[in-house]
Motif scaffolding. Structure first.
Motif, PDB file in Angstrom:
ATOM      1  N   VAL A   8       0.848  -1.190   0.000  1.00  0.00           N
ATOM      2  CA  VAL A   8       0.000   0.000   0.000  1.00  0.00           C
ATOM      3  C   VAL A   8       0.882   1.238   0.000  1.00  0.00           C
ATOM      4  CG1 VAL A   8      -2.013  -1.039   1.118  1.00  0.00           C
ATOM      5  CG2 VAL A   8      -0.204  -0.107   2.528  1.00  0.00           C
ATOM      6  N   TYR A  10       0.558   5.878  -0.078  1.00  0.00           N
ATOM      7  CA  TYR A  10      -0.298   7.054   0.008  1.00  0.00           C
ATOM      8  C   TYR A  10       0.529   8.280  -0.327  1.00  0.00           C
ATOM      9  CZ  TYR A  10      -3.246  10.735   1.936  1.00  0.00           C
ATOM     10  OH  TYR A  10      -3.999  11.863   2.101  1.00  0.00           O
ATOM     11  N   ASN A  74      -9.481   2.194   3.116  1.00  0.00           N
ATOM     12  CA  ASN A  74      -9.088   0.876   2.628  1.00  0.00           C
ATOM     13  C   ASN A  74      -9.102   0.824   1.112  1.00  0.00           C
ATOM     14  OD1 ASN A  74     -12.165   0.657   3.466  1.00  0.00           O
ATOM     15  ND2 ASN A  74     -11.834  -0.768   1.773  1.00  0.00           N
ATOM     16  N   THR A  75      -8.313  -0.102   0.584  1.00  0.00           N
ATOM     17  CA  THR A  75      -8.277  -0.343  -0.843  1.00  0.00           C
ATOM     18  C   THR A  75      -9.422  -1.281  -1.203  1.00  0.00           C
ATOM     19  OG1 THR A  75      -6.917  -2.335  -0.697  1.00  0.00           O
ATOM     20  CG2 THR A  75      -5.752  -0.214  -0.835  1.00  0.00           C
TER      21      THR A  75
END
Length: 81
Positions: A8, A10, A74-75
């Motif tokens: 992940v 960001y 969340n993805t």
């Protein structure tokens, strides 16, 4: 044996600095979080996990980012099918 992998990241483009932590879960199981990090505008944070647990041919993985004092993002689920 299959190995579960998830990553992940960001990118924070503006606003105040945040304190957050990344996490992941497999097959709707518990969320496992990494340590806290601080992030300011104009930076990108990322992490990945390689878990040596066996998963059936089809599994679902979800990445999370929990921001202290705010919310958890969340993805969409990614499947290993």
């Amino acid at each position: 044996m299959d190995y579960g992998n998830i990553g992940v990241s960001y990118e924070k483009n503006s606003g105040s600095a945040i304190t957050a932590k990344f996490g992941r879960s497999y097959n709707g199981g518990p969320i496992v979080y990494a340590g806290l990090f601080n992030q300011s505008a104009g930076t990108t944070k990322s992490t990945s996990w390689k878990d040596s647990y066996y998963y059936p041919a089809c599994y679902s993985a979800v990445g999370y980012m929990s921001v202290v004092g705010q919310t958890t993002f969340n993805t969409p689920p990614a499947t290993g099918c």
